[in-house]
Design a protein around this motif. Structure first.
Motif, short mmCIF file in Angstrom:
data_model
loop_
_atom_site.label_atom_id
_atom_site.label_comp_id
_atom_site.label_asym_id
_atom_site.label_seq_id
_atom_site.Cartn_x
_atom_site.Cartn_y
_atom_site.Cartn_z
N ARG A 329 -28.91 -2.36 -9.42
CA ARG A 329 -27.65 -1.63 -9.33
C ARG A 329 -27.82 -0.29 -8.64
NH1 ARG A 329 -23.88 -2.91 -14.63
NH2 ARG A 329 -24.53 -5.08 -14.93
N ILE A 330 -28.90 0.40 -8.93
CA ILE A 330 -29.15 1.68 -8.27
C ILE A 330 -29.39 1.47 -6.78
CG2 ILE A 330 -30.77 3.61 -8.09
CD1 ILE A 330 -31.26 3.36 -11.09
N THR A 331 -30.23 0.51 -6.45
CA THR A 331 -30.57 0.27 -5.04
C THR A 331 -29.35 -0.16 -4.25
OG1 THR A 331 -32.83 -0.33 -5.67
CG2 THR A 331 -32.07 -1.05 -3.50
N GLU A 332 -28.51 -1.01 -4.83
CA GLU A 332 -27.28 -1.44 -4.13
C GLU A 332 -26.39 -0.25 -3.83
OE1 GLU A 332 -24.99 -4.46 -6.00
OE2 GLU A 332 -26.38 -6.09 -5.46
N ARG A 333 -26.22 0.65 -4.82
CA ARG A 333 -25.35 1.81 -4.59
C ARG A 333 -25.95 2.72 -3.52
NH1 ARG A 333 -21.47 5.29 -7.07
NH2 ARG A 333 -20.79 3.48 -8.28
N LEU A 334 -27.23 3.02 -3.61
CA LEU A 334 -27.86 3.90 -2.64
C LEU A 334 -27.83 3.30 -1.23
CD1 LEU A 334 -30.96 5.22 -4.61
CD2 LEU A 334 -29.01 6.57 -3.82
N ARG A 350 -36.04 3.03 -1.44
CA ARG A 350 -37.13 2.13 -1.81
C ARG A 350 -37.33 2.16 -3.32
NH1 ARG A 350 -39.69 6.29 1.32
NH2 ARG A 350 -40.74 7.84 -0.01
N GLY A 351 -37.94 1.10 -3.83
CA GLY A 351 -38.20 1.08 -5.26
C GLY A 351 -38.74 -0.24 -5.72
N LEU A 352 -39.19 -0.23 -6.96
CA LEU A 352 -39.69 -1.42 -7.63
C LEU A 352 -39.11 -1.38 -9.03
CD1 LEU A 352 -41.62 -3.67 -6.68
CD2 LEU A 352 -43.48 -2.45 -7.83
N GLY A 353 -38.25 -2.36 -9.35
CA GLY A 353 -37.55 -2.32 -10.63
C GLY A 353 -36.72 -1.07 -10.74
N ALA A 354 -36.81 -0.40 -11.90
CA ALA A 354 -36.03 0.82 -12.14
C ALA A 354 -36.82 2.07 -11.78
CB ALA A 354 -35.58 0.87 -13.59
N MET A 355 -37.65 1.96 -10.77
CA MET A 355 -38.41 3.08 -10.22
C MET A 355 -37.99 3.22 -8.76
SD MET A 355 -42.53 3.53 -10.66
CE MET A 355 -43.33 5.11 -10.39
N VAL A 356 -36.85 3.91 -8.55
CA VAL A 356 -36.17 3.91 -7.26
C VAL A 356 -36.10 5.32 -6.71
CG1 VAL A 356 -34.04 3.27 -6.05
CG2 VAL A 356 -34.78 1.96 -8.05
N TRP A 408 -24.35 0.51 -19.33
CA TRP A 408 -23.92 0.24 -17.95
C TRP A 408 -22.85 1.22 -17.50
CZ3 TRP A 408 -27.71 -1.94 -16.06
CH2 TRP A 408 -28.33 -3.06 -16.61
N ASP A 409 -21.95 1.61 -18.40
CA ASP A 409 -20.92 2.55 -17.98
C ASP A 409 -21.50 3.94 -17.72
OD1 ASP A 409 -21.40 2.82 -20.75
OD2 ASP A 409 -19.43 3.68 -21.11
N VAL A 410 -22.53 4.32 -18.46
CA VAL A 410 -23.18 5.61 -18.22
C VAL A 410 -23.96 5.57 -16.91
CG1 VAL A 410 -24.85 7.28 -19.14
CG2 VAL A 410 -23.28 6.12 -20.69
N LEU A 411 -24.61 4.45 -16.62
CA LEU A 411 -25.29 4.31 -15.33
C LEU A 411 -24.31 4.45 -14.19
CD1 LEU A 411 -27.82 3.64 -13.64
CD2 LEU A 411 -27.26 1.22 -13.95
#
Length: 435
Positions: A329-334, A350-356, A408-411
């Motif tokens: 979700r983070i990568t898609e938004r960025l 760039r990232g791997l899992g939740a390390m973006v 998810w809403d906070v993210l």
């Protein structure tokens, strides 16, 4: 005068100036949210620098610590050992991806874990040399700084550092430096500076933390394993920041399918309590003589209870799978933001899992670093209630490390603030950067 400003004045008068901090004085926190002493709410995309993978004050962890506190808080494991330490060692032995029978020791900080891994490697091989990599971060002790491949702010003015530490180049595909380039650099190091048969260990992060969230290519780690095997060198995986489900697997090395000899852990291991570990092949870990490893606070009972609870939470809440979804979700938004008109100063996501992370540049053609824009985005986000961290040897990368348990809403709210902060920073690129 606000409570925060008063505390800031008190801090300046009481705390050493070299202890750099932000101006957010915490009052309370829960999962992915933090409130300061003036009642301001922040969404936490730092998680204590990947410590609170299970969020602030996870109830399972808090309950385990409270129950342990009712029994005892400290005996020193060397004086009166306890079952929790043994149980945690058994569990870490079972999950560390060495492909062999393992043994574990517990200490307190990531730097301690790194130092003990080096001690064990030296005891096992009878050699002194250690090879780390450019852009690496391995701690703030003298040995940790010697291994670290980033001068500011970690190494400046603090030398000289311990001897027999060497640095080889780390791949950086974004800047055009390939795995082949990096391996060629390592071979040059062997030819010009140190005999490989004097090297006891390689130490490498699967994803560089302070270095800019540079992901070690699979082929690079495979080649390192091959070279380590050729020369009898111990391969140490520094999983202090990437470990404990952060990358979508328990350990970052697992993405490459490469089996290290030793694994260092800290940060996310104990959900906010100070604890670190070295887990590795039994024949290597047992090379140190009895009494050669440990420490007064090593494996503190409260931290050990927390770590056992963290492993329970990772399993019961499927945090490896959740980390992959958080990262997606983070990568898609960025990626969406970077593709828009006017967002050309986002050079790479760039990232791997939740390390973006995303890298800020003056323009995509030159790839020249833009630390000013980086600082401005961090400041804009903080003003809007979002905690971000920067990193990178060029000081131009923003890393995103929300708790894996974030709602998810906070993210989504945090990503909205991030997008607004990027837009504001880009729209006024010539404005002074906030202090």
């Amino acid at each position: 005068m606000t409570v925060s400003s008063d505390l800031h004045s008190r801090q300046k008068a009481a705390v050493a100036g070299g202890v750099g901090t932000r101006a957010i004085f915490a009052e309370k926190a829960l999962n992915a949210e933090l409130w300061d002493v003036d009642g301001r709410r922040f969404i936490d995309f730092a998680a204590g620098i990947a410590v609170n993978n299970t969020g602030h004050r996870h109830p399972t962890i808090m309950r385990a610590v409270a129950e342990q506190a009712e029994r005892f808080t400290h005996t020193c494991f060397h004086v009166a050992p306890y079952e929790g330490y043994v149980r945690l060692a058994e569990r870490l032995n079972a999950i560390a991806p060495t492909g062999a029978e393992n043994r574990t020791m517990l200490v307190t900080t990531g730097a301690e874990a790194v130092e003990n891994a080096v001690k064990v490697a030296r005891a096992y091989t009878g050699r002194a040399g250690i090879i780390a990599f450019s852009g690496a971060f391995h701690g703030r002790t003298m040995l940790g700084m010697a291994l670290t491949g980033k001068v500011m702010p970690y190494k400046k003015n603090f030398g000289p550092f311990p001897a027999d530490i060497y640095h080889a180049p780390f791949p950086n595909p974004y800047l055009g430096f390939s795995t082949e380039d990096a391996i060629a650099g390592l071979e040059r190091l062997f030819a010009a500076d140190v005999d490989p048969e004097r090297i006891s260990a390689f130490i490498v992060e699967p994803v560089q933390g302070e270095g800019g969230f540079n992901i070690a290519p699979k082929e690079f780690l495979i080649r390192l394993r091959e070279i380590a095997d050729r020369y009898g060198i111990v391969l140490i995986a520094d999983e202090v920041q990437a470990g404990m489900a952060r990358t979508g697997k328990m350990f970052g090395f697992e993405h490459a399918g490469v089996k290290p000899d030793l694994v260092t852990m800290a940060k996310g291991l104990a959900g906010g309590f100070p604890l670190s570990a070295v887990t590795g092949k039994a024949e290597i870990m047992n090379a140190a003589h009895p009494g050669g490893l440990g420490g007064t606070y090593a494996g503190n009972p409260l931290s050990v209870a927390a770590a056992n609870a963290v492993l329970d939470v990772i399993e019961s809440e499927k945090l490896c799978e959740r980390a992959a979804e958080v990262g997606r979700r983070i990568t898609e938004r960025l990626t969406s933001i970077a593709s828009r008109q006017g967002m050309e100063r986002i050079g790479e996501v760039r990232g791997l899992g939740a390390m973006v992370a995303f890298e800020l540049v003056e323009d995509r053609e030159s790839k020249a670093a833009s630390p000013a824009i980086t600082n401005r985005i961090v400041a804009e986000a903080e003003a809007r209630g979002l905690i971000l961290l920067s990193c990178g040897t060029r000081l131009n990368v923003i890393r995103l490390l929300p708790p894996l348990t974030i709602e998810w809403d906070v993210l989504e709210e945090g990503l909205n603030i991030l997008e607004a902060s990027i837009e504001a920073a880009f729209s006024d690129a010539t404005a002074p950067v906030a202090a």
